[in-house]
Design a protein around this motif. Structure first.
Motif, mmCIF file in Angstrom:
data_model
loop_
_atom_site.group_PDB
_atom_site.id
_atom_site.type_symbol
_atom_site.label_atom_id
_atom_site.label_comp_id
_atom_site.label_asym_id
_atom_site.label_seq_id
_atom_site.Cartn_x
_atom_site.Cartn_y
_atom_site.Cartn_z
ATOM 1 N N TYR A 36 0.853 -1.183 0.000
ATOM 2 C CA TYR A 36 0.000 0.000 0.000
ATOM 3 C C TYR A 36 0.892 1.238 0.000
ATOM 4 C CZ TYR A 36 -4.078 -2.812 1.369
ATOM 5 O OH TYR A 36 -5.107 -3.730 1.406
ATOM 6 N N GLN A 38 0.730 5.264 1.036
ATOM 7 C CA GLN A 38 -0.056 6.200 1.827
ATOM 8 C C GLN A 38 0.599 7.577 1.791
ATOM 9 O OE1 GLN A 38 -0.704 5.202 6.018
ATOM 10 N NE2 GLN A 38 -2.617 6.353 6.021
ATOM 11 N N ARG A 41 -1.739 12.212 5.472
ATOM 12 C CA ARG A 41 -3.127 12.556 5.805
ATOM 13 C C ARG A 41 -4.150 11.955 4.833
ATOM 14 N NH1 ARG A 41 -3.476 16.657 9.642
ATOM 15 N NH2 ARG A 41 -1.447 17.438 10.265
ATOM 16 N N LYS A 42 -3.772 10.848 4.186
ATOM 17 C CA LYS A 42 -4.703 10.143 3.312
ATOM 18 C C LYS A 42 -4.765 8.674 3.728
ATOM 19 C CE LYS A 42 -5.561 13.547 0.394
ATOM 20 N NZ LYS A 42 -4.911 13.628 -0.915
ATOM 21 N N GLY A 43 -5.748 7.942 3.215
ATOM 22 C CA GLY A 43 -5.839 6.523 3.489
ATOM 23 C C GLY A 43 -4.864 5.721 2.637
ATOM 24 N N PRO A 44 -4.532 4.505 3.043
ATOM 25 C CA PRO A 44 -3.648 3.651 2.229
ATOM 26 C C PRO A 44 -4.314 3.291 0.901
ATOM 27 C CG PRO A 44 -3.832 2.831 4.491
ATOM 28 C CD PRO A 44 -4.878 3.867 4.325
ATOM 29 N N LEU A 46 -4.088 0.716 -2.300
ATOM 30 C CA LEU A 46 -3.511 -0.554 -2.722
ATOM 31 C C LEU A 46 -2.752 -0.383 -4.025
ATOM 32 C CD1 LEU A 46 -3.328 -3.653 -2.281
ATOM 33 C CD2 LEU A 46 -5.388 -3.837 -3.700
ATOM 34 N N LEU A 88 3.545 0.779 2.857
ATOM 35 C CA LEU A 88 3.245 -0.240 3.856
ATOM 36 C C LEU A 88 3.184 -1.600 3.192
ATOM 37 C CD1 LEU A 88 0.329 1.844 5.263
ATOM 38 C CD2 LEU A 88 2.115 1.046 6.767
ATOM 39 N N PHE A 99 0.075 -5.457 9.080
ATOM 40 C CA PHE A 99 0.857 -4.441 8.383
ATOM 41 C C PHE A 99 2.286 -4.381 8.920
ATOM 42 C CE2 PHE A 99 -2.066 -2.065 5.796
ATOM 43 C CZ PHE A 99 -3.303 -2.250 6.381
ATOM 44 N N MET B 88 -6.232 9.267 12.994
ATOM 45 C CA MET B 88 -6.905 9.042 11.709
ATOM 46 C C MET B 88 -7.695 7.746 11.852
ATOM 47 S SD MET B 88 -7.256 9.881 8.423
ATOM 48 C CE MET B 88 -5.860 10.496 7.458
ATOM 49 N N LEU B 90 -9.688 4.887 9.765
ATOM 50 C CA LEU B 90 -9.751 4.365 8.407
ATOM 51 C C LEU B 90 -10.800 3.268 8.313
ATOM 52 C CD1 LEU B 90 -5.909 4.019 7.921
ATOM 53 C CD2 LEU B 90 -7.351 5.652 6.711
ATOM 54 N N GLY B 105 -10.735 3.651 2.546
ATOM 55 C CA GLY B 105 -11.196 4.996 2.285
ATOM 56 C C GLY B 105 -10.106 6.009 2.582
ATOM 57 N N ALA B 106 -10.426 7.272 2.364
ATOM 58 C CA ALA B 106 -9.438 8.341 2.546
ATOM 59 C C ALA B 106 -9.199 8.681 4.012
ATOM 60 C CB ALA B 106 -9.888 9.591 1.787
ATOM 61 N N ARG B 109 -9.909 12.331 9.910
ATOM 62 C CA ARG B 109 -8.957 12.765 10.942
ATOM 63 C C ARG B 109 -9.741 13.380 12.083
ATOM 64 N NH1 ARG B 109 -3.829 13.169 11.843
ATOM 65 N NH2 ARG B 109 -3.343 12.345 9.796
#
Lengths: 109, 113
Positions: A36, A38, A41-44, A46, A88, A99, B88, B90, B105-106, B109
Motif C-alpha cells: 500500500y 499512503q 493525511r490520506k488513506g492507504p 492498494l 506499507l 501491516f 486518523m 480508516l 477509504g481516505a 482525521r
C-alpha cells in the motif's frame, strides 16, 4: 519477534533512481502479500498484491515474493517526486491484514 | 471513482462528547473494517463486520462501538472521546468470498479538544 518487519526509514533517493523497499515475515501462514502507498493525511492506497513466489509487474512497480526466505520487495523504477509517500507492506492470514510499520520514502528532485 | 467513502474527512469534537464517523462502499463487499492510525504508526484494527456478524478485537476499548445497518454503510461511534483518541480513522472493505484484499477509504482525521 514481530510477524512483519519493515524498516521505517526515511529513505531518500534522487529522482530517476530505482527504489527497493523490503519486508520480512515470520509466519508461513500468510497467504497474500500487498503493498500500500499512503500519502500524508490520506488513506492507504492498494498498489499491488501477489500470492505466489515470483515477480509481478505493473508499470514502474514490481512486487517480488520469496516465500522460502520469507521476504518481499517492492521495486520502483524511474522514481518520481510524486512517489514520495509511506509504503506499507501487508499480509493476510485468517482474513486479517498484518501491516509492516511502513517505510517513508522521499524522492529528491 | 471513490469506492470507499468516509465522512467527514475532518472531525473536531470536545473531550467526552460523542462522535460518529461514517463509511459507505460501492464495492458490495461483505466485510467492512475500522482501523485507528496514529502518526507514523501502522493502522490498528479496531473491529470488523462480516455481513452482520460483528467481530471485536480483544484490545479495542469499550468506548468504541460500531453499527452496520446494511451492506453499504458502517459507522464508528466513540462514546466519550479522550485526548488519546485523536487519530486518523480508516474504513476498509474486503470480499471474504475471494481474496479479501482490503480497500481503504481516505480516512477521517479526528481532533479532540
Amino acid at each position: 519477534q514481530k510477524e512483519v518487519e519493515q524498516d521505517p526509514g526515511p529513505l531518500s533517493v534522487p529522482e530517476g533512481a530505482i527504489v527497493s523497499l523490503n519486508c520480512t515475515y515470520s509466519n508461513s501462514a500468510f497467504q497474500y502479500f500487498m503493498w500500500y502507498r499512503q500519502y500524508s493525511r490520506k488513506g492507504p492506497e492498494l498498489l499491488m498484491y501477489t500470492y505466489s513466489s515470483g515477480n509481478k509487474e505493473d508499470g514502474r512497480f514490481t512486487a517480488q515474493v520469496d516465500k522460502s526466505s520469507k521476504y518481499i520487495s517492492l521495486f520502483i523504477r524511474d522514481s518520481q517526486p510524486s512517489d514520495s509517500a509511506t509504503y506499507l507492506c501487508a499480509m493476510i492470514r485468517d482474513d486479517k491484514i498484518i501491516f509492516g510499520k511502513g517505510t517513508r520514502l522521499h524522492i529528491l528532485p | 471513482d471513490a469506492m470507499v467513502i468516509q465522512n467527514p474527512r475532518y472531525q473536531v469534537t470536545q473531550f467526552g462528547k460523542p462522535v460518529t464517523l461514517s463509511c459507505s462502499q460501492t464495492l458490495n463487499h461483505n466485510v467492512m473494517y475500522w482501523y485507528q492510525q496514529k502518526s507514523s504508526q501502522a493502522p490498528k484494527l479496531l473491529f470488523h463486520y462480516y455481513d452482520k456478524d460483528f467481530n471485536n478485537e480483544a484490545d479495542t476499548p469499550d468506548n468504541f462501538q460500531s453499527r452496520r445497518p446494511n451492506t453499504s454503510f458502517c459507522f464508528l461511534d466513540i462514546r466519550s472521546p479522550g485526548l488519546g483518541d485523536a487519530a486518523m480513522y480508516l474504513c476498509a472493505t474486503g470480499d471474504r468470498g475471494t481474496k479479501n484484499i482490503q480497500y481503504f477509504g481516505a480516512g477521517t482525521r479526528l481532533s479532540v479538544l
